[in-house]
Design an enzyme around this catalytic site. Structure first.
Site, PDB file in Angstrom:
ATOM      1  N   LYS A 270     -10.338  -0.036  10.829  1.00 36.17           N
ATOM      2  CA  LYS A 270     -10.583  -1.244  10.036  1.00 36.17           C
ATOM      3  C   LYS A 270     -10.952  -2.429  10.922  1.00 36.17           C
ATOM      4  CE  LYS A 270      -7.191  -0.056   6.440  1.00 36.17           C
ATOM      5  NZ  LYS A 270      -7.972   0.598   5.377  1.00 36.17           N
TER       6      LYS A 270
ATOM      7  N   HIS B 160       0.883  -1.167   0.000  1.00 32.27           N
ATOM      8  CA  HIS B 160       0.000   0.000   0.000  1.00 32.27           C
ATOM      9  C   HIS B 160       0.926   1.223   0.000  1.00 32.27           C
ATOM     10  CE1 HIS B 160      -2.752   2.990   1.791  1.00 32.27           C
ATOM     11  NE2 HIS B 160      -3.751   2.167   1.568  1.00 32.27           N
TER      12      HIS B 160
ATOM     13  N   GLN C  91      -4.412  -4.888   7.292  1.00 32.23           N
ATOM     14  CA  GLN C  91      -5.433  -5.843   6.841  1.00 32.23           C
ATOM     15  C   GLN C  91      -5.358  -7.171   7.593  1.00 32.23           C
ATOM     16  OE1 GLN C  91      -7.844  -5.079   4.809  1.00 32.23           O
ATOM     17  NE2 GLN C  91      -7.086  -3.180   3.912  1.00 32.23           N
TER      18      GLN C  91
ATOM     19  N   CYS D 238      -4.840   2.418  -3.509  1.00 29.33           N
ATOM     20  CA  CYS D 238      -3.566   2.927  -2.971  1.00 29.33           C
ATOM     21  C   CYS D 238      -2.432   1.945  -3.214  1.00 29.33           C
ATOM     22  CB  CYS D 238      -3.678   3.259  -1.483  1.00 29.33           C
ATOM     23  SG  CYS D 238      -4.857   4.551  -1.149  1.00 29.33           S
TER      24      CYS D 238
END
Lengths: 406, 119
Positions: A224, A121, A201, A364
């Protein structure tokens, strides 16, 4: 098993409609929705305990400080760390900028090398580009195999005595690939390099123990993982954090200040200049409680079920190209894909008309998209509140997009 | 599914004036690097009037349909008139475009304006 019906009842936003249809939210990789437990924890903080932390000599300030530090302890337990190893930041991006700046000041000089991967990213790429530019160091990128996995052979070759830092993503936000951080760390540590992991993530979706991963610094975001925006975490080994110079400077991060110089506070406070995001930290603590009560093994199992169903559905449609590993076990809960000859933005706009929220763009990760030879891709990503029925709704809507534009 | 008004779908499926001109008087490329949309616009001008026009490009249905429609709209028009062309002229002709996709729809118009300013 996660009781998805009970979970969904905790998320007020799932009651709303979008374009006349029930919301099908498939963009948790960008940001997750929030349960009422988190929303209420933030509201309760402002309603009942709001004060600045670590300073006031009055009851409210003591309560706010306790709540803030309690959140730090919860986050530490969640990833198997010690509280003083948890630095609160405003998000993964700030945490990675901190890592790049402070590591750069500590140990990167002219001619040194920083190894990154082609699936980063931008948040775990540009800070290292800037560092290399500032210090006259060299950025060494490692490629991705045609199967969408990190090329470990290339990584082994890229790492040398000149390598000071290896920065890698744990779970790719596009390919979904789960990178073997313990192996990466082993290779890096052989030459004494520091391993920095973008876990934005992974920590929300997998059981993560920082000791087992073997990394030195690891960053993730609250928003997130069911928490508020504006709060993130940089975990670091205590002995490394103690050596690192501060990134942002100002109030709170100091011990003594003269007009011409200052000394630093202990870790983690040395890295928390200014008033921290206190209410957001408290909200993140509530989010960690929520995830812990579900159990991260169960969260992973739920993601896996939805990912497998999605992959199966996408792979059987001949107008769809899927990016990344085809084995669900090799992935986190994100799936990127394209429809033949149709721009991802058209797919996202048409799905939105049916109340289905997906991501479309370069996510991104422009260098990765260049490597894949595409300007952009569609992406669906899941979380604890998504259902198999939503996956089916999405797949049949995709057929209608294909009929309309294919 | 309605943000793709029939006019958009129709131009997406059957683009008008697609291709290249030999020795165009105006030859301009405009792109939206973030999404990869590209539109190339070529004009042949005689006596201050657009005698012929072609577009080429790739990208989303809205940008490409808008480019196709724009070529229909400007053919035979005097350059002076095109210089005053407003966003709304194109957006209305497209049957309206949703807020999140205005950039796509207006890409070919940006190309035209860029071409006219250098013509």
């Amino acid at each position: 098993m996660i009781d998805v019906k009970a979970v969904r009842a905790d998320f007020p936003i799932l009651e709303r409609k979008v374009n006349g249809r029930p919301l099908v939210y498939l963009d948790s990789g960008a940001t997750s929705q929030k349960p009422r437990q988190v929303i209420e924890a933030v509201a309760r903080f402002y309603r009942e305990h709001n004060a600045n932390v670590h300073r006031g000599l009055y009851q409210l300030a003591a309560e706010a400080t306790d709540l803030y530090e309690e959140a730090r302890a919860k986050v530490a337990r969640f990833i198997g760390a010690a509280p003083e190893e948890i630095v609160f930041t405003h998000g993964t991006t700030e945490a990675l900028n901190l890592a790049a700046y402070s590591l750069g000041e500590l140990l990167v000089g002219e001619g040194d090398e920083v190894v990154v991967t082609a699936m980063e990213h931008h948040a775990n790429l540009i800070p290292w580009q800037q560092l290399a530019r500032r210090k006259g160091a060299r950025l060494v990128p490692v490629g991705v195999t045609p199967e969408g996995e990190l090329d470990l052979g290339e990584l082994a070759e890229a790492i040398s005595d000149r390598t000071k830092v290896v920065a890698a993503v744990h779970v790719s936000n596009v390919l979904g690939t789960i990178n073997p951080v313990p192996e990466i760390a082993e290779l890096a540590h052989k030459v004494g390099a520091v391993v920095v992991v973008d876990a934005a993530q992974s920590v929300p979706h997998l059981p993560v123990s920082v000791r087992e991963l073997g990394a030195d610094l690891l960053a993730f975001s609250g928003h997130k993982m069911l928490g508020p925006t504006g709060i993130g975490v940089l975990w670091g080994r205590k002995e490394l954090l103690e050596k690192l110079p501060p990134f942002l400077t100002g109030g709170e991060m100091i011990r003594e200040v003269w007009l011409d110089r200052a000394t630093w506070n202990d870790v983690p406070y040395k890295f928390e200049a200014g008033t921290p995001p206190v209410a957001q930290a408290v909200g993140l603590g509530a989010a960690v409680d929520y995830l812990s009560s579900l159990g991260m093994e169960e969260v992973r199992r739920h993601d896996l079920e939805l990912t497998a169903r999605t992959l199966e559905g996408l792979l059987e449609r001949d107008y769809v190209t899927v990016y990344g590993p085809t084995e669900p076990e090799a992935r986190g809960g994100v799936v990127a894909f394209n429809l033949r000859g149709i721009h991802p933005h058209d797919v996202a706009t048409l799905l939105d008309q049916e109340g289905i929220a997906i991501r479309a763009g370069h996510h991104c990760a422009q260098p990765l998209h260049r490597l894949l030879g595409i300007p952009a891709s569609c992406r669906v990503s899941f979380y604890v509140y998504n259902t198999p029925e939503e996956v089916d709704t999405f797949l049949s809507a995709l057929d209608r997009v294909w009929e309309a534009l294919g | 599914m309605s943000p793709y008004e029939e006019v958009i779908l129709e131009h997406w499926r059957n683009p008008r004036n697609k291709g290249r001109l030999d020795a165009p008087d105006v030859d301009v490329v405009e792109a939206n690097p973030l999404c990869g949309d590209v539109v190339r616009l070529q004009l042949r001008v005689r006596d201050g009037v657009v005698e012929d026009v072609r577009f080429d490009g790739r990208g989303c249905a809205i940008s490409q349909a808008a480019a196709s429609l724009l070529t229909d709209m400007i053919k035979g028009k005097p350059l002076a008139e095109l210089k005053g062309m407003k966003d709304e002229h194109l957006l209305d002709a497209l049957g309206g475009v949703i807020r999140t996709r205005l950039n796509c729809a207006l890409l070919p118009l940006r190309a035209l304006r860029k071409g006219l300013s250098s013509a």
